[in-house]
Design an enzyme around this catalytic site. Sequence first.
Site, short mmCIF file in Angstrom:
data_model
loop_
_atom_site.label_atom_id
_atom_site.label_comp_id
_atom_site.label_asym_id
_atom_site.label_seq_id
_atom_site.Cartn_x
_atom_site.Cartn_y
_atom_site.Cartn_z
N ALA A 90 0.84 -1.21 0.00
CA ALA A 90 0.00 0.00 0.00
C ALA A 90 0.87 1.25 0.00
O ALA A 90 1.84 1.34 0.76
CB ALA A 90 -0.91 0.00 1.23
N TYR A 156 7.31 11.69 -0.09
CA TYR A 156 7.35 10.29 -0.54
C TYR A 156 8.71 9.68 -0.23
O TYR A 156 8.81 8.62 0.39
CB TYR A 156 7.08 10.26 -2.04
CG TYR A 156 7.05 8.88 -2.67
CD1 TYR A 156 5.98 8.02 -2.45
CD2 TYR A 156 8.06 8.46 -3.54
CE1 TYR A 156 5.93 6.78 -3.07
CE2 TYR A 156 8.01 7.22 -4.16
CZ TYR A 156 6.94 6.38 -3.92
OH TYR A 156 6.88 5.15 -4.54
#
Length: 232
Positions: A90, A156
Amino acid sequence: MSRNGNGRRTALVTGANRGIGLEVCRQLAAAGLDIVLTARDERRGQAALKDVPGPARAEQMDVTDGDSVRDCAARLAADGVEIDVLVNNAGIYPTTSFFDVTEEMFTESLQINMMGAFRTCQAFVPGMVDRGYGRVVNVSAGGGAMTESVPHPPAYGIAKAALNALTLVVSAAVPRGVKVNAMCPGWVRTRMGGGGAPLSVADGADTALWLATLPDNGPNGGFFRERKRIPW
Ligand SMILES: NC(=O)c1ccc[n+]([C@@H]2O[C@H](COP(=O)([O-])OP(=O)(O)OC[C@H]3O[C@@H](n4cnc5c(N)ncnc54)[C@H](OP(=O)(O)O)[C@@H]3O)[C@@H](O)[C@H]2O)c1
């Protein structure tokens, strides 16, 4: 070695209703594993199940929610399902630059890209340790590498760098029969990667499949792309 009632290994994949996660489910099923396809939206998980051959079940799991992870683990335990392979797939891909990224966006990225794996490792790795067999695959990214570049994009890359650090920490805490590795799938044609990416989902899932089915003498605590070690 422990196997579930039917003598087969069982793999749990997070964020598996689409993209690389769904393809990992398909490939692991084709390799003969039973599949627990997890998705944060129960209906999307159930809908994706039709694409997975062989014994498979869908379970609701939002990796940002500790109760959701623990409830899923409890349902599986109540049904006698032991997780031998955990694929932490995920993820989200926030691209905002450092001076514009908000604290909320940054926190959300950490919650999904790193803390999600923390939660699932705490839920499922102890059983692997007890049974003396386990494979954990943390789907990271080249954007999380620090030795040859700066993590990017900021929210990220830092979350994936932290996922890499988590990989090392968990890999050092397990006995020989359990292997915990991180991998980069490359740039893959998914909703995240976009239509212009050079790799198919099958290409992107390949290294995860390899790490999920490593032999007993396979590596532990490494970072891989295309089945080859890459710098952290
Ligand atoms: N594609 C690439 O080029 C590329 C490159 C490097 C690394 N990666 C990594 O590969 C992994 C899979 O990426 P992808 O390209 O397949 O992305 P994707 O198509 O965007 O799929 C992401 C999956 O993660 C799920 N997800 C998001 N938040 C979640 C949460 N809180 N709990 C549970 N599931 C959640 C999504 O569920 P919903 O459908 O509900 O949103 C979806 O199933 C990610 O970790 C990504 O960082 C991808």
